[in-house]
Scaffold this active site. Structure first.
Site, mmCIF file in Angstrom:
data_model
loop_
_atom_site.group_PDB
_atom_site.id
_atom_site.type_symbol
_atom_site.label_atom_id
_atom_site.label_comp_id
_atom_site.label_asym_id
_atom_site.label_seq_id
_atom_site.Cartn_x
_atom_site.Cartn_y
_atom_site.Cartn_z
ATOM 1 N N GLY A 79 35.328 34.226 47.102
ATOM 2 C CA GLY A 79 34.119 34.371 46.314
ATOM 3 C C GLY A 79 34.402 34.188 44.844
ATOM 4 O O GLY A 79 35.560 34.054 44.427
ATOM 5 N N PRO A 80 33.363 34.192 44.006
ATOM 6 C CA PRO A 80 33.532 33.987 42.569
ATOM 7 C C PRO A 80 34.398 35.078 41.943
ATOM 8 O O PRO A 80 34.471 36.197 42.447
ATOM 9 C CB PRO A 80 32.096 34.052 42.025
ATOM 10 C CG PRO A 80 31.217 33.847 43.203
ATOM 11 C CD PRO A 80 31.951 34.375 44.381
ATOM 12 N N SER A 81 35.046 34.754 40.820
ATOM 13 C CA SER A 81 35.855 35.731 40.095
ATOM 14 C C SER A 81 34.978 36.881 39.614
ATOM 15 O O SER A 81 33.810 36.685 39.258
ATOM 16 C CB SER A 81 36.539 35.070 38.892
ATOM 17 O OG SER A 81 37.426 34.070 39.325
ATOM 18 N N LYS A 139 36.934 41.587 44.556
ATOM 19 C CA LYS A 139 37.917 41.367 45.629
ATOM 20 C C LYS A 139 39.183 42.209 45.408
ATOM 21 O O LYS A 139 39.647 42.906 46.314
ATOM 22 C CB LYS A 139 38.283 39.872 45.693
ATOM 23 C CG LYS A 139 37.101 38.948 45.976
ATOM 24 C CD LYS A 139 37.516 37.511 46.134
ATOM 25 C CE LYS A 139 38.077 36.897 44.862
ATOM 26 N NZ LYS A 139 37.079 36.809 43.769
ATOM 27 N N GLU A 192 45.854 36.272 46.022
ATOM 28 C CA GLU A 192 45.958 34.957 45.392
ATOM 29 C C GLU A 192 47.420 34.590 45.141
ATOM 30 O O GLU A 192 47.810 34.182 44.045
ATOM 31 C CB GLU A 192 45.159 34.930 44.083
ATOM 32 C CG GLU A 192 43.684 35.235 44.308
ATOM 33 C CD GLU A 192 42.872 35.142 43.028
ATOM 34 O OE1 GLU A 192 43.335 34.502 42.077
ATOM 35 O OE2 GLU A 192 41.778 35.713 42.992
#
Length: 588
Positions: free
Chosen positions: A374-376, A380, A504
């Site tokens: 999902g977007p930054s 998360k 990440e």
């Protein structure tokens, strides 16, 4: 240290005394040191009396050889007792400060993550180093003189009352006058000292921020900017130092002035009484000598008082750390293995007033790979922090099977988890130190070789002359990003976690490094429950489940194929990623 003491409720003096008690100084050593101080001061009381006898009946025939020998022996004993007293009190002082630093270090290590979100590292370092140094200076350099001085003053006053109570009462006028001066200026010194320690903490914080990132400073041509920040701190500390000097410049001369007036009054009044025959010349000499034994300690007590104000300011800052709640690693049930589904039910979370997660509901199935994309800024990494129990949910619950994870001990929960971040930080030391970090048993070279081969790190490690004993530098600066990641993966493999969390882990790497790291991650993920955060679709496309998170909400859940068909933003996200991957392949 006893838990639950509310230092701030005690007041400045009692706070300082309570903190000293918490360091558990040796009572026997303290008693012996005090006895030595009493002996030292007690022997000193005999000198004026001996002098009085000499003055009143001075002649060569009056000199008694035995008395002289006894006086010499007394001086030798005084020197020995004084030395022992100073050594023992310094020993107590160093022990107190060592225990105080131990208390702080133990506390700091066990403080929860939200403490470090609130306070800068430099401020915490200043409390451990600078503030405790102020307390150490008070105890080791001034306490011995203070104790001896108090005994000297009390003993001298008692003897003087027997010699001539009228002259003694005149002399005692100095005590209330001195207390007025010390009380008026003491609070000023306390506030200045607090300000000095706070500025010192800020300056330490600047150093702690700049020095580890000196390459960024130079790459950004920011030397002058950081110099100005440091210069501001140095200037502020200098200004507080001047304020402190002004208060000391007032206290010492004013106390000395009061004592000199009293001395002149005593000499004048004593001269009148000697001429009238009420006092002998020997009494007058003895009185003056005892008066000196009061004046000198009074000067020492003045210095001690100013240092005590500084130490109380430092104590107030130290207690802000000691009063924080710590993480107890051993409260709860011990978790042996994680072989059930992890369920996140209606979880909300907020930093201060800022809501980050809202009504999160999903499951992490045992032995499967669950990806979060999902977007930054969607929350998360915060979800990872909740699963690692760095924070507690504002609302809702996280369960393992049917048991809330808070019911398991932190130590056993975290020992079953492995974490590989986007940029894995290494500690200063060797490659061996970093791979074995947190492992409380000896690890053989064969075991290191096994995990580094699985992490695709053994080839580059074996090329170093010192192999596993190669120094990595501060934060692993001597290794490349890909090498650091593979060391972190080897560390996780050695821990053999049952739950693997990848944040990440390949996003900051070049394509070649990513290939090696991804292979290493594939080895690490085999047979483990895995939770992955990723921007690159290639790392999560084969996941058993993908969660799409936007602004703290889960807006989609399913496999890649399911989400591609049903979730517009995921489809856009996936399409962009596929284009990027095609471009990278064409460049290669």
């Amino acid at each position: 240290m006893k838990e639950g003491i509310k230092y701030k409720e005690l007041g400045n003096w009692r706070m300082f005394i309570q903190l000293m008690k918490e360091t558990n100084p040796s009572k026997l050593t303290l008693i012996v040191a005090l006895c030595m101080s009493v002996i030292t001061t007690g022997i000193g009381f005999t000198v004026p009396l001996f002098t009085k006898k000499l003055v009143d009946g001075f002649s060569l025939d009056a000199l008694n050889h035995l008395q002289i020998i006894m006086l010499v022996v007394a001086f030798v004993l005084q020197a020995i007792a004084s030395g022992l007293s100073i050594y023992l009190l310094n020993r107590i002082g160093h022990n107190v400060v060592a225990n105080l630093r131990d208390m702080l270090w133990k506390k700091i290590i066990h403080l929860p993550i939200h403490y470090y979100d609130k306070y800068e590292t430099g401020e915490t370092l200043s409390r451990v180093i600078n503030d405790t140094a102020v307390v150490k200076e008070l105890i080791t350099e001034y306490l011995a003189n203070c104790l001896a001085g108090v005994i000297s003053i009390i003993g001298s006053v008692i003897i003087l009352l027997f010699l001539d109570w009228k002259m003694t009462l005149v002399m005692l006028i100095a005590i209330p006058l001195s207390m007025v001066v010390l009380t008026l200026l003491g609070k000023k010194m306390f506030n200045i000292s607090k300000g000095m320690q706070e500025e010192t903490a800020r300056f330490t914080s600047v150093l702690n921020q700049v020095l580890p990132e000196i390459r960024l400073v130079k790459a950004s041509n920011a030397e002058e900017i950081e110099y100005d920040r440091g210069k501001t701190g140095i200037t502020n500390i200098f200004k507080f130092g001047l304020k402190e000097a002004k208060v000391q410049a007032l206290i010492t001369p004013m106390i000395s002035f009061i004592l000199m007036i009293i001395l002149v009054a005593i000499v004048g009044y004593g001269g009148v009484r000697v001429s009238s025959g009420a006092l002998t010349a020997g009494d007058m000499v003895a009185f003056i000598l005892y008066l000196i034994q009061i004046i000198m300690p009074m000067a020492q007590l003045t210095v001690f008082f100013t240092q005590l104000q500084k130490a109380m300011g430092a104590t107030e800052r130290i207690t802000t750390v000691l009063e924080h709640e710590v993480e107890d690693l051993h409260v709860g049930k011990k978790l042996k293995e994680i072989n059930e589904t992890i369920t996140v039910e209606n979880v909300d979370f907020a930093y201060e007033e800022e809501k980050v997660l809202s009504n999160m509901n999903f499951t992490i199935e045992h032995g499967k790979v669950t990806a979060i994309v999902g977007p930054s800024g969607g929350g998360k990494t915060t979800m990872f922090s909740l699963l690692e129990r760095y924070y507690k949910p504002t609302n809702g619950v996280i369960k393992l099977g049917n048991t809330p994870i808070d019911e398991f001990t932190l130590e056993s929960w975290r020992s079953n988890m492995g974490y590989v971040a986007q940029e894995s930080t290494l500690i200063y030391g060797t490659i061996r130190d970093n791979i074995c970090y947190g492992i409380d048993k000896d690890v053989s070279d064969e075991e290191l070789e096994r995990v580094t081969k699985m992490a695709y790190a053994y080839n580059f490690i074996s090329e170093f002359p010192n192999k596993f004993d190669t120094e990595v530098g501060e934060r692993g600066i001597k290794l490349s990003g890909g090498q650091r990641q593979r060391i972190a993966i080897a560390r996780a493999l050695l821990r053999d976690p049952q739950i693997l969390m990848l944040d990440e882990a390949t996003s900051s790497l070049d394509s070649k490094s990513e290939i090696y790291v991804q292979k290493a991650l594939d080895n690490l993920m085999k047979g483990r429950t895995t939770l992955v955060i990723a921007h690159r679709l290639s790392t999560v496309i084969d996941s058993d489940k993908i969660l799409f998170v936007e602004k703290g909400h889960i807006t989609g859940s399913g496999t890649h194929e399911e989400l591609f068909k049903t979730h517009d933003m995921y489809r856009e996200f996936a399409t962009q990623q596929l284009r990027i991957q095609e471009c990278e392949k064409s460049e290669l």
